[in-house]
Design an enzyme around this catalytic site. Structure first.
Site, short mmCIF file in Angstrom:
data_model
loop_
_atom_site.label_atom_id
_atom_site.label_comp_id
_atom_site.label_asym_id
_atom_site.label_seq_id
_atom_site.Cartn_x
_atom_site.Cartn_y
_atom_site.Cartn_z
N GLU A 34 -26.21 62.54 -94.56
CA GLU A 34 -27.08 63.78 -94.77
C GLU A 34 -27.09 64.39 -93.32
O GLU A 34 -27.75 65.60 -93.44
CB GLU A 34 -28.17 63.05 -95.65
CG GLU A 34 -29.26 62.66 -94.68
CD GLU A 34 -29.01 61.22 -93.93
OE1 GLU A 34 -28.00 60.66 -94.41
OE2 GLU A 34 -29.98 60.60 -93.77
N HIS B 95 -25.56 57.87 -91.43
CA HIS B 95 -26.42 58.87 -92.04
C HIS B 95 -25.66 60.10 -92.53
O HIS B 95 -25.55 61.12 -91.73
CB HIS B 95 -27.45 59.35 -91.19
CG HIS B 95 -28.68 58.41 -90.93
ND1 HIS B 95 -29.72 58.74 -91.55
CD2 HIS B 95 -28.69 57.43 -90.01
CE1 HIS B 95 -30.48 57.68 -91.20
NE2 HIS B 95 -29.79 56.83 -90.39
N CYS C 190 -28.41 53.76 -94.64
CA CYS C 190 -29.00 53.04 -93.42
C CYS C 190 -30.51 52.06 -93.93
O CYS C 190 -30.06 50.96 -94.57
CB CYS C 190 -29.72 54.21 -92.35
SG CYS C 190 -29.87 53.40 -90.63
N1 GLN Z 1 -33.83 50.43 -88.20
C1 GLN Z 1 -34.24 50.77 -89.54
C2 GLN Z 1 -34.64 49.68 -90.31
O1 GLN Z 1 -34.73 48.71 -89.84
C3 GLN Z 1 -33.19 51.55 -90.17
C4 GLN Z 1 -32.99 52.82 -89.31
C5 GLN Z 1 -32.32 54.07 -89.97
O2 GLN Z 1 -32.55 54.17 -91.17
N2 GLN Z 1 -31.78 55.00 -89.16
O3 GLN Z 1 -35.05 49.92 -91.41
#
Ligand code: GLN
Length: 190
Positions: A173, A171, A78
Site C-alpha cells: 500500500e 507494504h 506486515c
Molecule cells: N514490527 C512490527 C510488529 O512487530 C511490524 C512492522 C510493520 O507492520 N511495518 O508488529
C-alpha cells in the site's frame, strides 16, 4: 460492487483504503464487529501487531475476525501477517488462523527498512514488485497447504497464500503498484 474492509484500529489503514478506492471496489474502515457485515474480504494493515491485537481484544473483534477468516478472503500485510499467524513464539493476541510461523522484527536494526524488487508468483505482468519492508517479519515456516509466493534472494519467504488467505511481510500500500491489491480483490471475488 465488491466491498473490501480494512481493519482500522492502528497502522497504515488509510493507504490501503486509498489504494482500494482507485480500484473500483467499495473500501470500508472496520473498527467494530458490525462493520464486517457484507464484506467480501478484509485487509489487516501494517503497524504494530501488539497494539492491533490489544485493540482487537478490547473491541471484541477476535472471534468475529476468526469467523470472518473462516469464510472470506483475508490479507495481512506486515503486522497484519503477524496477527494472522498461528505461531510467533511470543505472547500477544493473535487471530492464529493461518498455518505459518512468523518471526517479528526479523531483519535486525541495521536493515530496519529497505526496498527490494521481488518476483511474486501469480502477479500480472513481468515486472518485479517494488517491496517496501519496515521492521518487517519473516515467514520462518509454512505448514499444511500454504504456498510461498515470494522470497528474497537468500531464500527468506516473504509472501504466502493458503486458500483465500494472503500474507506479505512488506507494504504494497506504500507503493504505486496496485497489482497485489488486484490479486487480493480477485481472491475475494472467487
Ligand atoms: N514490527 C512490527 C510488529 O512487530 C511490524 C512492522 C510493520 O507492520 N511495518 O508488529
Amino acid at each position: 460492487m465488491m466491498k473490501i474492509g480494512v481493519l482500522a484500529l492502528q497502522g497504515a489503514f488509510h493507504e490501503h483504503i486509498n489504494m482500494l478506492n482507485r480500484l473500483d471496489v467499495e473500501a470500508v474502515e472496520v473498527r467494530l464487529p458490525a462493520d464486517l457485515e457484507g464484506l467480501d474480504g478484509l485487509i489487516i494493515p501494517g503497524g504494530e501487531s501488539t497494539t492491533i491485537g490489544k485493540l482487537a481484544v478490547i473491541y471484541d473483534l477476535m472471534e468475529p475476525l476468526r469467523q470472518f477468516a473462516a469464510e472470506k478472503a483475508m490479507w495481512g500485510t506486515c503486522a497484519g501477517m503477524i496477527f494472522m499467524a498461528k505461531e510467533i513464539g511470543m505472547d500477544q493476541p493473535l487471530l492464529g488462523v493461518m498455518d505459518i510461523v512468523v518471526e517479528r522484527n526479523a531483519f535486525g536494526r541495521q536493515v530496519d527498512s529497505f526496498e527490494v524488487d521481488l518476483d511474486v508468483a501469480g502477479l500480472e505482468g513481468e515486472a518485479p514488485f517494488p517491496a517496501v519492508f519496515i521492521r518487517a517479519p519473516k515467514l520462518v515456516d509454512t505448514l499444511e497447504d500454504t504456498e510461498v509466493i515470494s522470497a528474497l534472494a537468500d531464500g527468506t519467504a516473504v509472501a504466502a497464500k493458503q486458500g483465500n488467505w494472503l500474507v506479505t511481510s512488506f507494504h504494497p500500500e506504500l507503493t504505486g503498484d496496485d497489482r497485489l491489491h488486484r490479486m487480493f480483490i480477485e481472491m475475494a471475488a472467487a
